[in-house]
Design an enzyme around this catalytic site. Sequence first.
Site, short mmCIF file in Angstrom:
data_model
loop_
_atom_site.label_atom_id
_atom_site.label_comp_id
_atom_site.label_asym_id
_atom_site.label_seq_id
_atom_site.Cartn_x
_atom_site.Cartn_y
_atom_site.Cartn_z
N VAL A 217 55.71 -31.77 -80.17
CA VAL A 217 56.47 -31.44 -81.39
C VAL A 217 57.64 -30.52 -81.06
O VAL A 217 58.79 -30.78 -81.43
CB VAL A 217 55.53 -30.79 -82.44
CG1 VAL A 217 56.35 -30.24 -83.60
CG2 VAL A 217 54.52 -31.81 -82.95
N HIS B 292 54.60 -10.82 -80.71
CA HIS B 292 55.14 -11.48 -81.90
C HIS B 292 54.04 -12.25 -82.62
O HIS B 292 53.86 -12.15 -83.84
CB HIS B 292 56.27 -12.44 -81.49
CG HIS B 292 56.71 -13.41 -82.54
ND1 HIS B 292 55.93 -14.50 -82.94
CD2 HIS B 292 57.83 -13.50 -83.29
CE1 HIS B 292 56.56 -15.18 -83.86
NE2 HIS B 292 57.72 -14.59 -84.10
N ASN B 293 53.26 -13.00 -81.86
CA ASN B 293 52.18 -13.79 -82.47
C ASN B 293 51.08 -12.90 -83.02
O ASN B 293 50.46 -13.22 -84.03
CB ASN B 293 51.61 -14.76 -81.44
CG ASN B 293 52.54 -15.94 -81.19
OD1 ASN B 293 53.72 -15.88 -81.51
ND2 ASN B 293 52.02 -17.00 -80.62
N SER C 222 60.03 -18.95 -80.70
CA SER C 222 59.36 -18.90 -82.00
C SER C 222 60.21 -19.57 -83.07
O SER C 222 61.43 -19.47 -83.07
CB SER C 222 59.10 -17.45 -82.42
OG SER C 222 58.55 -17.41 -83.73
#
Length: 623
Positions: free
Chosen positions: A167, A346-347, A288
């Site tokens: 994706v 970040h995650n 991201s």
Amino acid sequence: MGVSGCGKSTIAKLLSDEMNIPYFDGDDFHPEQNVAKMTNGQPLNDEDRQGWLEALNRLAKNQLKTNSCIIVCSALKETYRNTLSNTIENQVKWIHLTGDFDLISERLNNRQGHFMTSQLLQSQFDTLETPRNAIQVDISSSPQDIVKHIKNDLMKTSEFGLFGLGVMGKSLCRNLANNGFKISMYNRHVDGVEVDVAKDFKTEYPELKDAEAYDDISAFVNSLQQPRRIMLMVNAGKTIDYVIEDLLPHLSKNDVLIDGGNSNYKKTKERYEYLKSKQIHFIGTGVSGGEKGALIGPSIMPSGDKAAYNLVKPYLETIAAKDANGLPCCAYVGPEGSGQFIKMVHNGIEYVEMQLLAEVTTILEAQGLNPDEVAETLDSWKSIASSYLLDITTTIFKTKEGDDWLVKKILDKAGNKGTGNWTTIASAELGLPSTLIASALFSRYISFFKDERVELNSIFKSSKVSELNLSANDILEAYQFARIINHYQGFKLINEASKAYHWDLNLSEIARIWTSGCIIKSALMQELVAVFKTTSNLLTGSKISTHLKQYKPSIKQVVSQALQNDLSTPALSEALQFFNGITTAYASANVIQAQRDFFGAHTYKRLDDNSDKSYHTNWEQSN
């Protein structure tokens, strides 16, 4: 290459001037015995040619250390070409000048003072083995047209390669193509499972009409300009190592591999060092934005060698999202695996932001609001608490399937892909209290025990609860309070890792590249860009501290009433508990240290002694 008299030297000189790279005539490198033999009308045999071919191979290798070059050589047999390109196969492009016998014979007869005569021409045609994968050029055209044709064919090589068409990989390909880059795309071939993935993808989108599609790894690598720039968009873990090993035989010195997956930062450092030993650059890069962000502009966090980053900078910064000032949300962040460490944090922040929204919507529903009303409440918060995650959560609560809301039909088991786990481990290893990230992670783990939760609910759920008496503003302020604590912990983790690993990370710049394109972009993040220009501790900023003082009464109300009503709000609760702990001047740790000294003689320091002296008490004798 080509038979004598086909115009190799003429074309090479013109091409050399056009492309500003040197050329060498292979005939100038024949040893004297070869020249004497040909002058006497005797054809060379393979033994005669071997040393000459090896000399030209050494010449090519030496030239490639600093630039490129054009070498003129008949190279009539495949074995000759193999010797000429030995160990530099992936850096060689063959150009075969072709023409009929009569035309070339005429040219040879008109050439003065050359040892090759037209009488030897037939032996050359007899020897010629037509090369595969060469640019074929008919010499009947003018030299200028021939050079133009060669240059156009050489420029067909792609600027950038994308390995892995999942994706995110597909979206990045389309993004690169939409920005005018000539790209090559690769996806593995697995009979009956993954067949012609790249070719089918190319035909699906018009913007990919000039892209090259491959399922052969050698052809994919050879389609790229050097130094090659290849972005790996494959699953993190062992898959990355397998891909690197598959690529290595086809790569050349100074090629650049970019790992754009969610790889562990420690493994990125190992891969960086390993590939450095192979003279290949490796850039660990956080990306991201999800599928849509990758297509229209993600936030990109590259790290590794600064010089290597400069080789890929134009591509990454062009496809990145743009901040409020039009600057790319992509910047070189630091060495080694720092880019993927930052993406990991970040995650972790993302985990908490999602958990907080899940908790506040649970509270709103517990007050009797239906999903449409929850969405309306969230929508009203956007002027104060604007964020990507708030936006999508609002949309989720509005979405219906038939006459019912889709969100109510979704099984309450939340998955994870490991980055929250890694962030929690990294926090523990660095001795940092990233308690909200751990809480959000463990909440997902709890959710997975669906059957046990249902069973225990029937045993322990109390019907005696008080009535929730909270305004939408109370809940909003509690949410905002917890978000500030979440961002404090996340950036604290980045800052302490920067010190521990000597990364010299810029917190303000990290916040800036997170203001657009990424999952945690928000109005709060935009505020933090300025905050981190003057401090590394956002809780000490006057504006942020004012917010916390304003919001604290609300979060106390929300957490206490949620507890009274048996509502699970671990992230909201932990935000308050952490704040209470981090703002307590004299904590209960004195008791813990006394306990440790009692049973393990671990010693303790004293408040009334400013030296570094350690004390131990025999607690049983003292009593």
